[in-house]
Design a protein around this motif. Sequence first.
Motif, PDB file in Angstrom:
ATOM      1  N   UNK A 111       0.834  -1.200   0.000  1.00 55.36           N
ATOM      2  CA  UNK A 111       0.000   0.000   0.000  1.00 55.36           C
ATOM      3  C   UNK A 111       0.873   1.256   0.000  1.00 55.36           C
ATOM      4  N   UNK A 112       1.871   1.292   0.891  1.00 52.77           N
ATOM      5  CA  UNK A 112       2.713   2.484   0.987  1.00 52.77           C
ATOM      6  C   UNK A 112       3.671   2.610  -0.195  1.00 52.77           C
ATOM      7  N   UNK A 113       3.934   1.516  -0.893  1.00 53.59           N
ATOM      8  CA  UNK A 113       4.725   1.579  -2.124  1.00 53.59           C
ATOM      9  C   UNK A 113       3.838   1.903  -3.334  1.00 53.59           C
ATOM     10  N   UNK A 114       2.543   2.090  -3.078  1.00 54.45           N
ATOM     11  CA  UNK A 114       1.539   2.377  -4.110  1.00 54.45           C
ATOM     12  C   UNK A 114       1.429   1.247  -5.131  1.00 54.45           C
ATOM     13  N   UNK A 115       1.662   0.018  -4.659  1.00 50.22           N
ATOM     14  CA  UNK A 115       1.513  -1.160  -5.514  1.00 50.22           C
ATOM     15  C   UNK A 115       0.217  -1.905  -5.187  1.00 50.22           C
ATOM     16  N   UNK A 116      -0.409  -1.522  -4.086  1.00 50.62           N
ATOM     17  CA  UNK A 116      -1.741  -1.977  -3.711  1.00 50.62           C
ATOM     18  C   UNK A 116      -2.550  -0.700  -3.525  1.00 50.62           C
ATOM     19  N   UNK A 117      -3.469  -0.462  -4.444  1.00 49.92           N
ATOM     20  CA  UNK A 117      -4.262   0.760  -4.401  1.00 49.92           C
ATOM     21  C   UNK A 117      -5.688   0.418  -4.009  1.00 49.92           C
ATOM     22  N   UNK A 118      -6.250   1.228  -3.132  1.00 45.84           N
ATOM     23  CA  UNK A 118      -7.619   1.030  -2.677  1.00 45.84           C
ATOM     24  C   UNK A 118      -8.364   2.331  -2.914  1.00 45.84           C
ATOM     25  N   UNK A 119      -9.447   2.242  -3.694  1.00 44.85           N
ATOM     26  CA  UNK A 119     -10.248   3.427  -3.978  1.00 44.85           C
ATOM     27  C   UNK A 119     -11.712   3.136  -3.674  1.00 44.85           C
ATOM     28  N   UNK A 120     -12.457   4.197  -3.455  1.00 45.55           N
ATOM     29  CA  UNK A 120     -13.882   4.052  -3.174  1.00 45.55           C
ATOM     30  C   UNK A 120     -14.163   4.328  -1.719  1.00 45.55           C
ATOM     31  N   UNK A 121     -15.083   3.571  -1.135  1.00 48.79           N
ATOM     32  CA  UNK A 121     -15.498   3.726   0.252  1.00 48.79           C
ATOM     33  C   UNK A 121     -14.293   3.497   1.172  1.00 48.79           C
ATOM     34  N   UNK A 122     -13.835   4.554   1.811  1.00 45.47           N
ATOM     35  CA  UNK A 122     -12.619   4.506   2.631  1.00 45.47           C
ATOM     36  C   UNK A 122     -12.737   3.514   3.780  1.00 45.47           C
ATOM     37  N   UNK A 123     -13.858   3.534   4.473  1.00 47.76           N
ATOM     38  CA  UNK A 123     -14.037   2.637   5.613  1.00 47.76           C
ATOM     39  C   UNK A 123     -14.046   1.169   5.164  1.00 47.76           C
ATOM     40  N   UNK A 124     -14.763   0.889   4.082  1.00 49.54           N
ATOM     41  CA  UNK A 124     -14.804  -0.477   3.555  1.00 49.54           C
ATOM     42  C   UNK A 124     -13.421  -0.897   3.053  1.00 49.54           C
ATOM     43  N   UNK A 125     -12.722   0.024   2.411  1.00 49.07           N
ATOM     44  CA  UNK A 125     -11.370  -0.263   1.933  1.00 49.07           C
ATOM     45  C   UNK A 125     -10.432  -0.605   3.074  1.00 49.07           C
ATOM     46  N   UNK A 126     -10.548   0.115   4.182  1.00 52.29           N
ATOM     47  CA  UNK A 126      -9.721  -0.162   5.350  1.00 52.29           C
ATOM     48  C   UNK A 126     -10.047  -1.539   5.929  1.00 52.29           C
ATOM     49  N   UNK A 127     -11.331  -1.883   5.968  1.00 53.44           N
ATOM     50  CA  UNK A 127     -11.704  -3.219   6.450  1.00 53.44           C
ATOM     51  C   UNK A 127     -11.134  -4.306   5.540  1.00 53.44           C
ATOM     52  N   UNK A 128     -11.156  -4.071   4.221  1.00 47.51           N
ATOM     53  CA  UNK A 128     -10.592  -5.039   3.272  1.00 47.51           C
ATOM     54  C   UNK A 128      -9.086  -5.187   3.489  1.00 47.51           C
TER      55      UNK A 128
END
Length: 174
Positions: A111-128
């Motif tokens: 995630x911090x290397x920007x190789x895993x990107x999460x977009x959309x619902x922030x709360x749901x993305x954090x749970x994922x």
Amino acid sequence: MLPLLCRTLSERGPALLRPPLRYLPHRLQTPLMEALLNRGLAEPIKDGELDFLAHRCLQLWVPDLDYRLSLGYAGGRLTLLRDSEADVVIRCALNDLIRLSAGERDPDTLFFQRRLLITGDTELGLECKNLLDRLEPGRQPPWLQRLLRLLATVLAQAGRAPAPKAGAGLQDNT
């Protein structure tokens, strides 16, 4: 020689998988992918760890495969959704997804290397992302553990191969 072969496989593997995924009809992909996902995630499903996905749509996007997998969760089962707008999209290249699934990379690093990107619902993305943190390879069925270890070994060998010289190597016909 083995590292060079593994490097070629890691670089060209996604291109080889792209056509079957693109042309295999959704009605044939659905039962296969649902069975694979539900068997591979049987323990977390049984433990209620995917309940947060109920009535939501998670899309896994693997850009180097040009493949999007939209998932829903109902009745204790993951289901493939067709033409659904995703609440959250997780984007990751195939090789990183393999390393992540094999436990050789953690989601925070990717995630911090920007190789895993999460977009959309922030709360749901954090749970994922937190679910990805909890999915230890030891909780996967043995057949999946063996497959992921094999693929991760190929990728590790690929990393040991010398970089090709400019203008040398196999010709790209894609």
